[in-house]
Design a protein around this motif. Structure first.
Motif, PDB file in Angstrom:
ATOM      1  N   ASP A  88      76.470 112.527 113.179  1.00  0.00           N
ATOM      2  CA  ASP A  88      77.766 112.815 113.765  1.00  0.00           C
ATOM      3  C   ASP A  88      78.033 114.304 113.625  1.00  0.00           C
ATOM      4  O   ASP A  88      78.030 114.833 112.521  1.00  0.00           O
ATOM      5  N   PHE A 107      79.268 105.603 110.613  1.00  0.00           N
ATOM      6  CA  PHE A 107      79.196 106.492 111.769  1.00  0.00           C
ATOM      7  C   PHE A 107      78.385 107.731 111.421  1.00  0.00           C
ATOM      8  O   PHE A 107      77.501 108.143 112.151  1.00  0.00           O
ATOM      9  N   TYR A 121      89.233 109.193 113.420  1.00  0.00           N
ATOM     10  CA  TYR A 121      89.581 107.855 113.897  1.00  0.00           C
ATOM     11  C   TYR A 121      91.088 107.797 114.123  1.00  0.00           C
ATOM     12  O   TYR A 121      91.844 108.478 113.430  1.00  0.00           O
ATOM     13  N   ARG A 152      83.774 102.950 107.012  1.00  0.00           N
ATOM     14  CA  ARG A 152      83.744 103.118 108.457  1.00  0.00           C
ATOM     15  C   ARG A 152      83.239 104.503 108.826  1.00  0.00           C
ATOM     16  O   ARG A 152      82.324 104.647 109.622  1.00  0.00           O
ATOM     17  N   SER A 153      83.777 105.527 108.182  1.00  0.00           N
ATOM     18  CA  SER A 153      83.323 106.865 108.527  1.00  0.00           C
ATOM     19  C   SER A 153      81.855 107.050 108.154  1.00  0.00           C
ATOM     20  O   SER A 153      81.131 107.739 108.842  1.00  0.00           O
ATOM     21  N   PRO A 184      84.575 111.335 110.352  1.00  0.00           N
ATOM     22  CA  PRO A 184      84.930 111.629 111.738  1.00  0.00           C
ATOM     23  C   PRO A 184      86.345 111.169 112.065  1.00  0.00           C
ATOM     24  O   PRO A 184      86.923 110.377 111.326  1.00  0.00           O
ATOM     25  N   ALA A 227      87.061 100.557 101.797  1.00  0.00           N
ATOM     26  CA  ALA A 227      86.816 100.153 103.182  1.00  0.00           C
ATOM     27  C   ALA A 227      87.016 101.275 104.192  1.00  0.00           C
ATOM     28  O   ALA A 227      86.245 101.416 105.129  1.00  0.00           O
ATOM     29  N   THR A 228      88.037 102.094 103.987  1.00  0.00           N
ATOM     30  CA  THR A 228      88.318 103.126 104.985  1.00  0.00           C
ATOM     31  C   THR A 228      87.177 104.123 105.054  1.00  0.00           C
ATOM     32  O   THR A 228      86.886 104.662 106.103  1.00  0.00           O
ATOM     33  N   ARG A 229      86.552 104.365 103.904  1.00  0.00           N
ATOM     34  CA  ARG A 229      85.486 105.353 103.927  1.00  0.00           C
ATOM     35  C   ARG A 229      84.172 104.768 104.443  1.00  0.00           C
ATOM     36  O   ARG A 229      83.344 105.490 104.968  1.00  0.00           O
ATOM     37  N   THR A 247      78.971 100.114  99.691  1.00  0.00           N
ATOM     38  CA  THR A 247      79.690  98.924  99.254  1.00  0.00           C
ATOM     39  C   THR A 247      80.626  99.248  98.096  1.00  0.00           C
ATOM     40  O   THR A 247      81.693  98.661  97.976  1.00  0.00           O
ATOM     41  N   PHE A 286      90.594  93.719  97.744  1.00  0.00           N
ATOM     42  CA  PHE A 286      91.560  94.606  98.405  1.00  0.00           C
ATOM     43  C   PHE A 286      92.997  94.152  98.148  1.00  0.00           C
ATOM     44  O   PHE A 286      93.938  94.887  98.413  1.00  0.00           O
ATOM     45  N   GLU A 305      84.034 108.538 121.172  1.00  0.00           N
ATOM     46  CA  GLU A 305      82.756 109.230 120.985  1.00  0.00           C
ATOM     47  C   GLU A 305      81.687 108.302 120.441  1.00  0.00           C
ATOM     48  O   GLU A 305      81.987 107.284 119.831  1.00  0.00           O
TER      49      GLU A 305
END
Lengths: 317, 354
Positions: free
Chosen positions: B211, B206, A210, B202-203, A208, B198-200, B194, A92, B332
């Motif tokens: 969802d 979930f 955030y 997390r979604s 979703p 990283a941001t994706r 992997t 990163f 949520e």
């Protein structure tokens, strides 16, 4: 065994050599057993510090090799002039440009312990966000100092910069950098001081949904930029949030962190928010996500971008 | 064993009889209309709950006017009720109906009470398909349901082939095949997440738990249409499914075109699972718990079970999602966590009792 990379081969050979050597040694000279090899780094001029998570850490007085496990810590290292001693960072870590050329030890969430040990660092910098408790214990066992940073607001970012400055013997550079950042921060806050705070919804991801909560440093940045996050009371740093609640809060502006390392992700407002006053009046602002997701020196760039978006009239100069 | 088969065979023949058929139709209509009323009531009631409190009377008035009148709701309240909350409730209903109808049909076709989209790996197949669609054709909306359907169908056939070895199929073998396919696909999912940034991730974690919050109008419309048409097709094949429960050979002797029925059920069930996973991720246990509850109360005639399970499944997920979106509001929970929390203990209870 296919997993052994070429770079580790010579090391394997030397271990084998050392093993063979010590067997021979034990055979020939009984006295040899008294001389146990000590793989631990020299600790004679170590110092005791407390990191930002409140842990006591013993670190060598002079650090020649260290690893950063978070992009914001990598950025801080370069900003205080310690980048040349950075021997490992994560996939990163893409800023500044030199950081890309440093040996990668995996990403922030899943670093490779083997690669880290192979790089023989004296110190590993970790951010609380990466949740590496088990990992930290392993490094402790190998007597590699682990320093945890935990910036929750801009003041915390400045503190982290100063702390890393002390840790890496770059105190003067760190103080200069912080003074510079403080000056820019003050000039922003001065300019927006007399403006009316704008209600902001920070959309970290649309689907979703955030957002940024109480413990996120973005909430502090928004406040300093003359806004108020409608989710500033929600526990957690990055909570999953209800679309209904976001609409009901009637935000006047929506901030989308995008671009940078995020590419085109999150460049659109969530469907449920498209009819909100902010979206209808076109008050949707796309700001480089790296400025807003990394509590490092560029957080101030994020602050400036936020202030420009929220109060263009006050920052004309 | 033989005596048992003969006994059920006889029952199967009478169940297929003409008079019996008319009685069954009446029972089906009675059960389904009752469940439909319950579902509509649940939709109305749950639309009054959410992270935001809306005026009750005005909300009911706005829903009753089918969105034609705001009934004194502010524009925000109107948007919350009719553009965020109700579409989500309808999606919950479509997903619940799809998964429960698919589950009921799998159980009949595979003669296995544990056959369920989630446990068979079909949901995971659809999830892998959806992820591939997101990674490779991110912007094209229809790629998601299309790839999810392909993934579900592929997983169904692999599980079916694995379950039928030289020694023939057995219920245990089917579940083992499902476990193998599920775990294999889970690894594939971990692998793909992997590779993503990283941001994706997390979604996705979930979304994988189910969802219902983020869907587009077109995906919602697709989910509803697929749920209705799919359930109707499965219900139309319910008589064959009844006979198939006696065993494929016996069903064949009784005039069921086994191959054709199997193909239709696999195809339609995969379509149902695919469209629900594409819009809401993997919601577990619905296809397992709901058909079992329906059988316990209405008997195991698939002509009743399949359509009734669809209505009951819709009801179950509508209620579960209301819990998911209100219990820690304004934050949520994924609805899959709620269906599993209710579903798993309920299932254990059913097993003990059964």
């Amino acid at each position: 065994m296919l997993l052994v990379t070429p770079s580790t081969h010579p090391r394997l050979r030397s271990i084998a050599g050392a093993a063979a050597g010590s067997v021979l040694c034990a055979f020939v000279l009984l006295a040899c057993s008294a001389q146990k090899p000590t793989p631990t780094p020299e600790l004679h001029d170590a110092r005791q510090v407390t990191d930002e998570a409140g842990r006591g850490v013993t670190v060598p007085a002079k650090i020649e090799r260290f690893i950063s496990l978070a992009p914001n810590l990598t950025e801080i290292s370069y900003a205080i002039g310690a980048g040349d001693r950075l021997v490992g960072n994560t996939t990163f870590c893409d800023y500044p440009e030199e950081a890309k050329k440093v040996q990668k030890v995996g990403d922030t969430l899943q670093p490779s312990i083997e690669r880290i040990l192979a790089l023989r660092p004296q110190l590993v910098l970790v951010s609380t966000a990466s949740q590496l408790e088990a990992f930290t214990k392993q490094l402790d066992e190998h007597r590699i100092a682990v320093y945890v940073t935990d910036p929750r607001d801009l003041e915390g970012v400045f503190r982290s910069i100063e702390n890393l400055g002390k840790l890496l013997n770059q105190e003067r550079r760190a103080e200069e950098a912080v003074a510079q950042l403080r000056k820019r921060t003050t000039s922003v806050t001065e300019e927006v001081k007399s403006t009316k705070p704008i209600k902001v919804f920070y959309q970290l991801s649309a689907e979703p949904l955030y957002t940024a909560g109480r413990d996120s440093f973005v909430t502090d940045l928004i406040r300093r930029a003359g806004g108020v996050s409608v989710t500033s009371d929600v526990p957690e740093a990055w909570p999953r949030y209800s679309q209904e609640a976001a609409v009901a809060a009637r935000p006047e502006a929506i901030i989308l962190p995008t671009d940078g390392s995020m590419g085109s992700a999150n460049s659109e407002v969530a469907d449920g928010l498209k009819r909100s006053p902010a979206a209808v009046s076109g008050k949707v602002y796309r700001i480089n996500g790296d400025f807003l997701s990394r509590p490092g020196p560029r957080a101030v760039d994020g602050l400036e971008a936020l202030a420009h978006a929220l109060h263009p009239e006050a920052l004309k100069k | 064993m033989t005596a048992n088969t003969e006994a059920t065979l006889e029952r199967g023949q009478t169940v297929g009889g003409l008079d019996e058929g008319r009685v069954t139709l009446r029972q089906t209509l009675a059960a389904c209309s009752m469940l439909l009323v319950a579902l509509l009531a649940a939709i109305l009631v749950t639309s009054l709950f959410g992270s935001e409190r809306l005026p009750t009377r005005a909300s009911i008035c706005a829903i009753a006017s089918l969105g034609q009148s705001s009934c004194g709701l502010t524009p925000d309240q109107y948007a919350i009720l009719l553009e965020i909350r109700l579409p989500r409730i309808f999606l919950a209903a479509a997903v619940g109906a799809s998964l429960a109808a698919a589950g009921a049909s799998y159980q009949a076709l595979l003669r296995n009470p544990l056959a369920e989209p989630y446990l068979l790996g079909v949901s995971n197949g659809a999830a892998v398909g959806t992820m591939i669609a997101l990674v490779f054709f991110g912007t094209w909306e229809w790629s998601r349901p299309l790839m999810a359907f392909t993934g579900a169908l592929a997983a169904t056939f692999v599980v079916y082939r694995l379950a039928h070895g030289r020694a023939g199929a057995s219920p245990e073998r089917l579940i083992l095949a499902g476990v193998i396919v599920t775990t294999f696909l889970s690894s594939a999912i971990v692998f793909v997440t992997t590779l993503m940034d990283a941001t994706r991730i997390r979604s996705f974690t979930f979304w994988l738990l189910g969802d219902l919050s983020g869907t587009t109008t077109s995906l919602l419309a697709l989910a509803i249409i697929v749920a209705i048409v799919g359930t109707a097709v499965l219900a139309a094949n319910a008589r064959s499914l009844n006979l198939l429960m006696l065993g494929e050979r016996d069903a064949f002797d009784l005039g069921v075109e086994v191959g054709r029925v199997r193909l239709i059920v696999f195809f339609v069930a995969s379509l149902l699972v695919g469209s629900s996973v594409a819009s809401s991720g993997s919601v577990g246990y619905v296809g397992l718990v709901v058909p079992h509850l329906v059988r316990l109360s209405l008997g195991s005639d698939n002509r009743i079970t399949v359509p009734a399970a669809a209505f009951a499944g819709a009801l179950f997920v509508v209620v579960a999602d209301t819990v998911a979106r209100t219990i820690i509001a304004p934050r949520e929970l994924p609805v899959g966590a709620i269906t599993a929390l209710i579903g798993a203990p309920l299932f254990v209870y059913l097993l003990k009792r059964g």
